[in-house]
Write a protein that holds these residues in place. Structure first.
Motif, PDB file in Angstrom:
ATOM      1  N   VAL A 155       0.847  -1.188   0.000  1.00 56.23           N
ATOM      2  CA  VAL A 155       0.000   0.000   0.000  1.00 56.23           C
ATOM      3  C   VAL A 155       0.884   1.240   0.000  1.00 56.23           C
ATOM      4  O   VAL A 155       1.809   1.351   0.814  1.00 56.23           O
ATOM      5  CB  VAL A 155      -0.930   0.016   1.236  1.00 56.23           C
ATOM      6  CG1 VAL A 155      -1.799   1.269   1.243  1.00 56.23           C
ATOM      7  CG2 VAL A 155      -1.788  -1.245   1.270  1.00 56.23           C
ATOM      8  N   GLY A 156       0.630   2.158  -0.926  1.00 54.91           N
ATOM      9  CA  GLY A 156       1.273   3.465  -0.923  1.00 54.91           C
ATOM     10  C   GLY A 156       0.324   4.486  -0.330  1.00 54.91           C
ATOM     11  O   GLY A 156      -0.861   4.495  -0.657  1.00 54.91           O
ATOM     12  N   VAL A 157       0.815   5.357   0.543  1.00 58.10           N
ATOM     13  CA  VAL A 157      -0.056   6.251   1.299  1.00 58.10           C
ATOM     14  C   VAL A 157       0.227   7.711   0.973  1.00 58.10           C
ATOM     15  O   VAL A 157       1.380   8.128   0.875  1.00 58.10           O
ATOM     16  CB  VAL A 157       0.108   6.019   2.820  1.00 58.10           C
ATOM     17  CG1 VAL A 157      -0.555   7.141   3.619  1.00 58.10           C
ATOM     18  CG2 VAL A 157      -0.502   4.688   3.221  1.00 58.10           C
ATOM     19  N   VAL A 158      -0.845   8.474   0.833  1.00 57.59           N
ATOM     20  CA  VAL A 158      -0.781   9.924   0.801  1.00 57.59           C
ATOM     21  C   VAL A 158      -1.351  10.452   2.109  1.00 57.59           C
ATOM     22  O   VAL A 158      -2.405   9.999   2.559  1.00 57.59           O
ATOM     23  CB  VAL A 158      -1.575  10.503  -0.383  1.00 57.59           C
ATOM     24  CG1 VAL A 158      -1.828  11.990  -0.190  1.00 57.59           C
ATOM     25  CG2 VAL A 158      -0.823  10.276  -1.681  1.00 57.59           C
ATOM     26  N   CYS A 159      -0.634  11.365   2.718  1.00 60.38           N
ATOM     27  CA  CYS A 159      -1.119  12.046   3.919  1.00 60.38           C
ATOM     28  C   CYS A 159      -1.239  13.529   3.593  1.00 60.38           C
ATOM     29  O   CYS A 159      -0.277  14.141   3.112  1.00 60.38           O
ATOM     30  CB  CYS A 159      -0.160  11.826   5.083  1.00 60.38           C
ATOM     31  SG  CYS A 159      -0.697  12.604   6.632  1.00 60.38           S
ATOM     32  N   VAL A 160      -2.413  14.090   3.806  1.00 59.00           N
ATOM     33  CA  VAL A 160      -2.668  15.493   3.502  1.00 59.00           C
ATOM     34  C   VAL A 160      -2.249  16.342   4.702  1.00 59.00           C
ATOM     35  O   VAL A 160      -2.716  16.136   5.824  1.00 59.00           O
ATOM     36  CB  VAL A 160      -4.149  15.717   3.171  1.00 59.00           C
ATOM     37  CG1 VAL A 160      -4.451  17.200   2.991  1.00 59.00           C
ATOM     38  CG2 VAL A 160      -4.519  14.948   1.915  1.00 59.00           C
ATOM     39  N   VAL A 161      -1.364  17.299   4.466  1.00 62.30           N
ATOM     40  CA  VAL A 161      -0.824  18.133   5.534  1.00 62.30           C
ATOM     41  C   VAL A 161      -1.758  19.319   5.776  1.00 62.30           C
ATOM     42  O   VAL A 161      -2.053  20.096   4.869  1.00 62.30           O
ATOM     43  CB  VAL A 161       0.591  18.629   5.168  1.00 62.30           C
ATOM     44  CG1 VAL A 161       1.134  19.543   6.258  1.00 62.30           C
ATOM     45  CG2 VAL A 161       1.521  17.441   4.952  1.00 62.30           C
ATOM     46  N   HIS A 162      -2.207  19.453   7.026  1.00 66.03           N
ATOM     47  CA  HIS A 162      -3.108  20.527   7.412  1.00 66.03           C
ATOM     48  C   HIS A 162      -2.572  21.209   8.673  1.00 66.03           C
ATOM     49  O   HIS A 162      -1.481  20.867   9.160  1.00 66.03           O
ATOM     50  CB  HIS A 162      -4.525  19.979   7.626  1.00 66.03           C
ATOM     51  CG  HIS A 162      -4.599  18.836   8.580  1.00 66.03           C
ATOM     52  ND1 HIS A 162      -4.515  18.991   9.950  1.00 66.03           N
ATOM     53  CD2 HIS A 162      -4.727  17.497   8.367  1.00 66.03           C
ATOM     54  CE1 HIS A 162      -4.605  17.804  10.548  1.00 66.03           C
ATOM     55  NE2 HIS A 162      -4.727  16.887   9.607  1.00 66.03           N
ATOM     56  N   PRO A 392      -0.307   4.963  -5.940  1.00 65.39           N
ATOM     57  CA  PRO A 392      -0.290   3.534  -6.236  1.00 65.39           C
ATOM     58  C   PRO A 392       1.006   2.827  -5.936  1.00 65.39           C
ATOM     59  O   PRO A 392       1.015   1.624  -5.795  1.00 65.39           O
ATOM     60  CB  PRO A 392      -0.591   3.472  -7.730  1.00 65.39           C
ATOM     61  CG  PRO A 392      -1.189   4.771  -8.060  1.00 65.39           C
ATOM     62  CD  PRO A 392      -0.555   5.736  -7.134  1.00 65.39           C
ATOM     63  N   GLY A 393       2.116   3.502  -5.908  1.00 70.24           N
ATOM     64  CA  GLY A 393       3.357   2.790  -5.720  1.00 70.24           C
ATOM     65  C   GLY A 393       4.409   3.666  -5.108  1.00 70.24           C
ATOM     66  O   GLY A 393       4.172   4.809  -4.789  1.00 70.24           O
ATOM     67  N   VAL A 394       5.586   3.116  -4.958  1.00 67.67           N
ATOM     68  CA  VAL A 394       6.612   3.866  -4.268  1.00 67.67           C
ATOM     69  C   VAL A 394       7.956   3.818  -4.945  1.00 67.67           C
ATOM     70  O   VAL A 394       8.857   4.532  -4.548  1.00 67.67           O
ATOM     71  CB  VAL A 394       6.769   3.369  -2.813  1.00 67.67           C
ATOM     72  CG1 VAL A 394       5.508   3.607  -2.046  1.00 67.67           C
ATOM     73  CG2 VAL A 394       7.136   1.898  -2.760  1.00 67.67           C
ATOM     74  N   GLU A 395       8.132   3.012  -5.959  1.00 62.99           N
ATOM     75  CA  GLU A 395       9.454   2.865  -6.550  1.00 62.99           C
ATOM     76  C   GLU A 395       9.541   3.576  -7.886  1.00 62.99           C
ATOM     77  O   GLU A 395       8.575   3.712  -8.589  1.00 62.99           O
ATOM     78  CB  GLU A 395       9.765   1.376  -6.784  1.00 62.99           C
ATOM     79  CG  GLU A 395       9.594   0.502  -5.549  1.00 62.99           C
ATOM     80  CD  GLU A 395      10.527   0.876  -4.428  1.00 62.99           C
ATOM     81  OE1 GLU A 395      11.565   1.507  -4.691  1.00 62.99           O
ATOM     82  OE2 GLU A 395      10.230   0.551  -3.278  1.00 62.99           O
TER      83      GLU A 395
END
Length: 397
Positions: A155-162, A392-395
């Motif tokens: 799983v690739g994750v996006v975290c929204v900075v607030h 979707p990915g990290v590489e």
């Protein structure tokens, strides 16, 4: 070409800053299996003339898993037919909040994604990512994450900075490590779309974004760079003169490499454009995709990079790190997609502090825009709600 497909705007999430939020989202168009067949037929017609060797279908939303398993089994079958008939490689990708995942979903997603990672959105700090009906988003996300990892799906994750993250970059990174997360992490600033356009209490300024990146840079290096964290790692490789591919928001090729299609057939440049109704190109259910992609609106966006380099971004030493940023960010900040991103000042501040003026001297252009799920790209549109920004990915090697 990567097609960002939103078969539904419905979502089981209730995230407080969802950029894909609309009034009465449950009443909006939902793609039928007949619509799916027409959609892939139109893409097939375009492929016959454009003759790509590969194309990717990124399933987005809303929450795509709300379409049900039968819909994606049909998508898998039709995709195989399309690939075989046109002699091309077709890849399925997905952005999901993964809270609906069970073992049957994991099996189907393993077949659909063929070993590629699934993108998701998560925030280890409570209070912003919620579920409809009062469920525990974090608990359900962790459950889905465990099922996927047990099935061999990363799983690739996006975290929204607030605003709640300011001054806590190191704590944020350590929270992901403490939970045993082993994928790639992308940090994006909150932008004013959907619910976030109605409530600015969590917004951060461009200067605060630059300060957060600097704090994150320090924590990431202090911890020994235990995860791939972007955009830091991509920019670091660029500063070192190493080959890398930038996320679509920084690539300068986003309109060229991505096309978004909403459930009602409306065509845009990406997922963010769909959510903001930015510059619709046409409707795929009403006219051929070849004609739509040749429209005047798209041609103007294709010329954005050249325009910026000759005007507002002329002489910027950090041009190759950014290329003016996301046109949707520019629209939200300035009312004009042909302006640089509203986060430009903070981004430049960080790059100066992290790499210095000398690092930018003599740098060449970044590689082509990513066109598959082996990289953390940003074509989503929901980075603040249900399904989240695309990861979707990290590489990239």
């Amino acid at each position: 070409m990567l097609f960002v497909l939103k078969p539904t705007s419905s979502c089981n999430g209730a995230c407080v800053y969802c950029s894909a939020w609309k009034e009465d989202p449950e009443d909006r168009h939902r793609m039928s299996q007949g619509d799916l067949e027409q959609l892939l037929g139109r893409i097939g017609e375009w492929a016959a003339s454009a003759r790509p060797s590969r194309l990717s279908l990124l399933w987005h939303g809303g929450e795509p898993l709300m379409m049900g398993k039968a819909f994606f089994r049909r998508a898998l079958y039709l995709g195989r037919e399309l690939a075989q008939s046109r002699g091309l490689e077709l890849r399925h990708l997905m952005q999901s909040n993964i809270t609906l995942v069970d073992e049957e979903w994991a099996s189907l997603l393993g077949e659909l994604l063929e070993g590629r990672r699934i993108g998701s959105s998560f925030d280890p700090f409570p209070g912003v990512r919620l579920l409809r009906g009062g469920g525990d988003y974090e608990a359900e996300w962790r459950r889905g994450y465990g099922i996927l990892r047990a099935a061999g799906i990363r799983v690739g994750v996006v975290c929204v900075v607030h605003r709640g993250h300011l001054g806590r970059a190191g704590e944020l990174l350590e929270a992901f490590l403490d939970m045993g997360y082993d994928g790639g992490l992308r940090l994006n600033p909150l932008y004013a779309a959907g619910l976030a356009a109605l409530d600015h209490s969590l917004h951060i300024t461009p200067e605060e974004w630059g300060d957060f990146l600097w704090e994150l840079w320090g924590a990431w290096n202090r911890l020994g760079r235990p995860l791939r964290v972007d955009p830091l790692q991509s920019w670091d490789r660029m500063a070192r003169g190493e080959p890398t591919r930038l996320a679509c928001a920084f690539s300068g090729h986003c309109t060229e490499g991505f096309t978004g299609v909403r459930a009602d057939g409306a065509v845009f440049s990406c997922g963010r454009s769909m959510d903001s109704d930015l510059a619709q190109f046409g409707n795929l259910f009403e006219e051929p995709l070849q004609k739509i992609l040749g429209c005047e609106t798209r041609r103007a966006l294709l010329n954005r990079t050249a325009w910026l380099r000759q005007h507002e971004c002329s002489g910027c030493r950090w041009w190759v790190f950014c290329h003016g940023g996301c046109p949707n960010d520019a629209l939200l900040a300035h009312g004009d997609p042909l302006r640089p991103t509203g986060f430009c000042q903070g981004r430049r501040s960080f790059l100066e502090r992290a790499f210095g003026a000398a690092a930018a001297a003599g740098l060449g252009e970044a590689g082509p825009a990513p066109d598959c799920g082996d990289y953390l790209f940003d074509v989503g549109g929901e980075g603040q709600g249900g399904a989240g920004e695309t990861a979707p990915g990290v590489e990239d090697d």
